[in-house]
Design an enzyme around this catalytic site. Structure first.
Site, PDB file in Angstrom:
ATOM      1  N   LYS A  17      16.106   7.456 -37.829  1.00  0.00           N
ATOM      2  CA  LYS A  17      17.152   6.581 -36.896  1.00  0.00           C
ATOM      3  C   LYS A  17      16.563   5.801 -35.670  1.00  0.00           C
ATOM      4  O   LYS A  17      15.828   5.361 -36.406  1.00  0.00           O
ATOM      5  CB  LYS A  17      17.915   7.901 -35.570  1.00  0.00           C
ATOM      6  CG  LYS A  17      18.923   8.546 -36.930  1.00  0.00           C
ATOM      7  CD  LYS A  17      20.166   9.808 -36.051  1.00  0.00           C
ATOM      8  CE  LYS A  17      19.863  10.801 -37.326  1.00  0.00           C
ATOM      9  NZ  LYS A  17      21.391  11.321 -36.334  1.00  0.00           N
ATOM     10  N   GLU A 109      26.701   7.542 -37.973  1.00  0.00           N
ATOM     11  CA  GLU A 109      26.908   6.831 -36.224  1.00  0.00           C
ATOM     12  C   GLU A 109      27.364   5.318 -37.041  1.00  0.00           C
ATOM     13  O   GLU A 109      27.703   4.023 -36.200  1.00  0.00           O
ATOM     14  CB  GLU A 109      25.370   6.867 -36.275  1.00  0.00           C
ATOM     15  CG  GLU A 109      25.420   8.330 -35.550  1.00  0.00           C
ATOM     16  CD  GLU A 109      24.216   9.363 -35.861  1.00  0.00           C
ATOM     17  OE1 GLU A 109      22.891   8.726 -36.197  1.00  0.00           O
ATOM     18  OE2 GLU A 109      23.463  10.149 -35.483  1.00  0.00           O
ATOM     19  N   GLU A 180      27.595  15.349 -43.966  1.00  0.00           N
ATOM     20  CA  GLU A 180      27.580  15.861 -42.403  1.00  0.00           C
ATOM     21  C   GLU A 180      28.616  15.491 -42.366  1.00  0.00           C
ATOM     22  O   GLU A 180      28.820  14.485 -41.048  1.00  0.00           O
ATOM     23  CB  GLU A 180      26.730  13.843 -41.916  1.00  0.00           C
ATOM     24  CG  GLU A 180      25.247  13.869 -43.360  1.00  0.00           C
ATOM     25  CD  GLU A 180      24.084  13.493 -42.300  1.00  0.00           C
ATOM     26  OE1 GLU A 180      22.802  13.782 -41.788  1.00  0.00           O
ATOM     27  OE2 GLU A 180      25.086  12.670 -41.945  1.00  0.00           O
ATOM     28  N   SER A 225      22.224  19.425 -37.829  1.00  0.00           N
ATOM     29  CA  SER A 225      21.380  20.256 -37.492  1.00  0.00           C
ATOM     30  C   SER A 225      21.244  20.845 -38.172  1.00  0.00           C
ATOM     31  O   SER A 225      20.942  21.790 -37.790  1.00  0.00           O
ATOM     32  CB  SER A 225      21.765  20.754 -36.038  1.00  0.00           C
ATOM     33  OG  SER A 225      22.646  19.794 -34.705  1.00  0.00           O
TER      34      SER A 225
HETATM   35  P1  PGA Z   1      20.662  16.023 -36.814  1.00  0.00           P
HETATM   36  O1  PGA Z   1      21.582  14.101 -37.585  1.00  0.00           O
HETATM   37  O2  PGA Z   1      19.231  15.917 -37.312  1.00  0.00           O
HETATM   38  O3  PGA Z   1      20.062  15.200 -35.827  1.00  0.00           O
HETATM   39  O4  PGA Z   1      21.853  16.581 -36.943  1.00  0.00           O
HETATM   40  C1  PGA Z   1      21.419  14.357 -38.819  1.00  0.00           C
HETATM   41  C2  PGA Z   1      21.808  12.975 -39.870  1.00  0.00           C
HETATM   42  O5  PGA Z   1      21.994  12.272 -39.138  1.00  0.00           O
HETATM   43  O6  PGA Z   1      21.510  12.763 -40.919  1.00  0.00           O
END
Ligand code: PGA
Length: 265
Positions: A17, A109, A180, A225
């Site tokens: 990210k 996102e 996801e 997560s």
């Molecule tokens: P996260 O993000 O493991 O921090 O929940 C997963 C992703 O957005 O691919």
């Protein structure tokens, strides 16, 4: 190797990210490579490990990625168009030029914060596959949609819209799906192995019904997560071919333990 997964590639990809300056990204890539035993990479039967840094760090981590190193380099997004007057955009050929072998497309996102629509996702998907990039196509429902019981139809709708510009020949090994659930990303709440398995089966069922074995053989990753403490039980659900990992991929030890679960799973 789990029989139910035979033939499907296992992938663990760290989505970094908007984190890490170039030197930090290079140091993390180096540490990941140093921590992974060689035998995890030795055959097609083992696991593929990818990292997705910011565009600006692609070059910095390149020495640790294929063909120079063992990791697969992904971008976190890609433009729908090849080139031209599109301020701020980075096209598929530019990613390949910087050493990336693939791109994440349709991350929640991007959809939630930057107004990325199913139509944009569809164009990006077609353009990236045409250019020869591997793609991790992200789909997933919000909590409201799950609570209303519409999660499967929502995810299948995202899939079918994303695939609207594809032809059968695009369904090769360059394409994988990441389920996801939006309510699980960065929240510490993970889907139960049963919920994840059910959705993965629904996705695989749809792919098989529309594209035959070329569709049903796609790797389907779980994201949301994923941690060192829950990766093994998710993997044991049988339908999960690997993980797209956000927060836990920024910590070498956690990331390595997640990869280890996939190697063992
Ligand atoms: P996260 O993000 O493991 O921090 O929940 C997963 C992703 O957005 O691919």
């Amino acid at each position: 190797m789990n029989e139910s997964r035979s033939g499907r590639e296992r992938w663990i990809v760290g989505n970094w990210k908007q984190n890490l300056l170039r030197l930090e990204a290079e140091a993390l890539a180096r540490a990941v490579v140093a921590a992974i035993p060689d035998e995890w990479f030795e055959s097609d039967d083992t696991v593929h490990v990818g990292i997705a840094p910011t565009y600006l760090s692609l070059e910095a981590v390149r020495p640790w990625t294929r063909p120079a190193g063992p990791l697969w380099l992904f971008a976190q997004d890609v433009a729908a168009q090849e080139s031209g007057a599109f301020t701020g955009e980075v096209g598929p050929a530019m990613l390949l030029d910087a050493g990336a072998r693939g791109a994440i497309i349709g991350h929640s996102e991007r959809r939630a914060y930057y107004g990325e629509t199913d139509a944009m996702v569809a164009r990006k998907l077609r353009g990236a596959l045409d250019a020869g990039l591997r793609v991790i196509l992200c789909v997933g429902e919000t909590l409201e949609i799950r609570q209303a019981g519409n999660h499967e139809s929502h995810v299948i709708s995202q899939l079918s819209k994303a695939f609207s510009h594809l032809k059968g020949e695009h369904l090769g090994h360059h394409l994988m799906i990441a389920y996801e659930p939006v309510w699980a990303i960065g929240t510490g709440n993970t889907a139960t192995p049963e919920d994840a398995r059910a959705m993965h089966q629904a996705i695989r069922g749809w792919l098989g019904a529309h594209y035959g074995s070329a569709g049903a053989d796609r790797s389907i990753l779980y994201g949301g997560s994923v941690k060192a403490t829950n990766a093994a039980e998710l993997m044991a659900a049988g339908e999960i071919d690997g993980f797209l990992v956000g927060g836990a991929s920024l910590d070498v030890e956690s990331f390595i333990r997640i990869i280890e679960s996939a190697v063992a799973g």
